[in-house]
Design a protein around this motif. Structure first.
Motif, mmCIF file in Angstrom:
data_model
loop_
_atom_site.group_PDB
_atom_site.id
_atom_site.type_symbol
_atom_site.label_atom_id
_atom_site.label_comp_id
_atom_site.label_asym_id
_atom_site.label_seq_id
_atom_site.Cartn_x
_atom_site.Cartn_y
_atom_site.Cartn_z
ATOM 1 N N THR B 4 0.834 -1.198 0.000
ATOM 2 C CA THR B 4 0.000 0.000 0.000
ATOM 3 C C THR B 4 0.865 1.242 0.000
ATOM 4 N N THR B 5 0.323 2.339 -0.529
ATOM 5 C CA THR B 5 0.998 3.625 -0.551
ATOM 6 C C THR B 5 0.071 4.671 0.029
ATOM 7 N N GLN B 6 0.580 5.399 1.042
ATOM 8 C CA GLN B 6 -0.193 6.444 1.691
ATOM 9 C C GLN B 6 0.641 7.723 1.769
ATOM 10 N N PRO B 7 -0.009 8.885 1.751
ATOM 11 C CA PRO B 7 0.752 10.122 1.968
ATOM 12 C C PRO B 7 1.304 10.137 3.389
ATOM 13 N N PRO B 8 2.501 10.680 3.598
ATOM 14 C CA PRO B 8 3.101 10.643 4.942
ATOM 15 C C PRO B 8 2.363 11.492 5.953
ATOM 16 N N SER B 9 1.739 12.569 5.519
ATOM 17 C CA SER B 9 1.059 13.425 6.482
ATOM 18 C C SER B 9 -0.091 14.171 5.818
ATOM 19 N N MET B 10 -1.076 14.544 6.649
ATOM 20 C CA MET B 10 -2.226 15.329 6.208
ATOM 21 C C MET B 10 -2.694 16.181 7.370
ATOM 22 N N ASP B 11 -3.338 17.287 7.028
ATOM 23 C CA ASP B 11 -3.954 18.145 8.025
ATOM 24 C C ASP B 11 -5.436 18.289 7.696
ATOM 25 N N CYS B 12 -6.237 18.500 8.752
ATOM 26 C CA CYS B 12 -7.665 18.692 8.562
ATOM 27 C C CYS B 12 -8.173 19.595 9.682
ATOM 28 N N ASN B 19 -10.360 12.953 4.762
ATOM 29 C CA ASN B 19 -10.346 11.924 3.731
ATOM 30 C C ASN B 19 -8.918 11.429 3.537
ATOM 31 N N LEU B 20 -8.667 10.193 3.914
ATOM 32 C CA LEU B 20 -7.322 9.636 3.862
ATOM 33 C C LEU B 20 -7.239 8.635 2.709
ATOM 34 N N PRO B 21 -6.373 8.899 1.721
ATOM 35 C CA PRO B 21 -6.286 8.002 0.567
ATOM 36 C C PRO B 21 -5.281 6.878 0.776
ATOM 37 N N CYS B 22 -5.492 5.801 0.027
ATOM 38 C CA CYS B 22 -4.563 4.669 0.043
ATOM 39 C C CYS B 22 -4.575 4.026 -1.339
ATOM 40 N N GLN B 103 4.432 2.957 6.946
ATOM 41 C CA GLN B 103 4.652 4.121 7.802
ATOM 42 C C GLN B 103 3.378 4.918 8.021
ATOM 43 N N GLY B 104 2.309 4.617 7.273
ATOM 44 C CA GLY B 104 1.026 5.238 7.502
ATOM 45 C C GLY B 104 0.975 6.717 7.167
ATOM 46 N N THR B 105 -0.168 7.329 7.464
ATOM 47 C CA THR B 105 -0.386 8.768 7.288
ATOM 48 C C THR B 105 -0.577 9.393 8.651
ATOM 49 N N ARG B 106 0.250 10.386 8.950
ATOM 50 C CA ARG B 106 0.086 11.121 10.200
ATOM 51 C C ARG B 106 -0.953 12.212 9.979
ATOM 52 N N LEU B 107 -2.134 12.026 10.543
ATOM 53 C CA LEU B 107 -3.230 12.984 10.411
ATOM 54 C C LEU B 107 -3.247 13.916 11.616
ATOM 55 N N THR B 108 -3.197 15.199 11.335
ATOM 56 C CA THR B 108 -3.280 16.205 12.400
ATOM 57 C C THR B 108 -4.576 16.978 12.226
ATOM 58 N N ILE B 109 -5.387 16.982 13.286
ATOM 59 C CA ILE B 109 -6.629 17.740 13.291
ATOM 60 C C ILE B 109 -6.354 19.071 13.983
ATOM 61 N N ASN B 110 -6.597 20.147 13.279
ATOM 62 C CA ASN B 110 -6.303 21.480 13.801
ATOM 63 C C ASN B 110 -7.567 22.165 14.315
ATOM 64 N N PRO B 111 -7.457 22.850 15.468
ATOM 65 C CA PRO B 111 -8.639 23.530 16.013
ATOM 66 C C PRO B 111 -9.038 24.737 15.172
#
Lengths: 111, 111
Positions: B4-12, B19-22, B103-111
């Protein structure tokens, strides 16, 4: 409902010492697994068991031994600890064909 | 097992849909898509899995493309507690679930 319990939570060893990590599950799962996670990396499978009295090697089995004498327990042993085995160890369990339930990990440092 | 291939990081932003792609272009016909997440240093937590139909549970929705070569995990109303590393794993459902974590996607949720 305890789920998957790992003992101990933290441990510091000296090189060459031995120790056993205990994993206990109360969900009557057939399958149990041991993983290790190094900083910034995903989990890697060390050993697993498909039932009481059976064990099998995973991706990184060298330096570890395991035993599954009772269905609810899965032990991971380090006979002669090395600094390269410093890691966070996770245990998991599952029914056949079902997702895994993980414990909270054992943080092991080897000096 | 398919890779599998995932983006290393995302913010929301908090309250928005994450929406996390794979990508899993080499997936076989009998392989399922599983999603787990790991919050801080806790053990991984199962989220959802599917074969070819879209799936929804109390945590998330899983959208799998018709050719099954990619999928998207949707957290409909992200909260700060959803900040975690999200792992997309492809596995057959039968037998021991020897999960291979990238290594997955590190998702950061911002206030």
């Amino acid at each position: 409902n305890a789920g998957v319990t790992q003992t101990p939570k933290f441990r510091v060893l000296k090189t060459g010492q031995s120790m056993t990590l205990l994993c206990a599950q109360d969900m009557n799962h057939e399958y149990m697994y041991w993983y290790r996670q190094d900083p910034g990396m995903g989990l890697r499978l060390i050993h697993y068991s498909v039932g009481e009295g059976t064990t099998a090697k995973g991706e990184v089995p060298d330096g570890y031994n395991v035993s599954r004498l009772k269905k609810q327990n899965f032990l991971l042993g380090l006979e002669s600890a090395a600094p390269s085995q410093t890691s966070v160890y996770f245990c998991a369990s599952s029914y056949t064909n079902q997702p895994q339930h993980f414990g909270d990990g054992t943080r092991l440092s080897i000096l | 097992d398919a890779k599998t291939t995932q983006p290393p990081s995302m913010d929301c932003a908090e309250g928005r849909a994450a929406n996390l792609p794979c990508n899993h272009s080499t997936i076989s016909g009998n392989e399922y898509v599983y999603w787990y997440r790991q919050i801080h240093s806790q053990g991984p937590q199962y989220i959802i899995h599917g074969l070819k139909n879209n799936e929804t549970n109390e945590m998330a929705s899983l959208i799998i493309t018709e050719d099954r070569k990619s999928s998207t995990l949707i957290l409909p109303h992200a909260t700060l507690r959803d900040t975690a590393v999200y792992y997309c794993i492809v596995r057959v459902a039968a037998g021991a679930q020897k999960l291979v974590f990238g290594q997955g996607t590190r998702l950061t949720i911002n206030p």
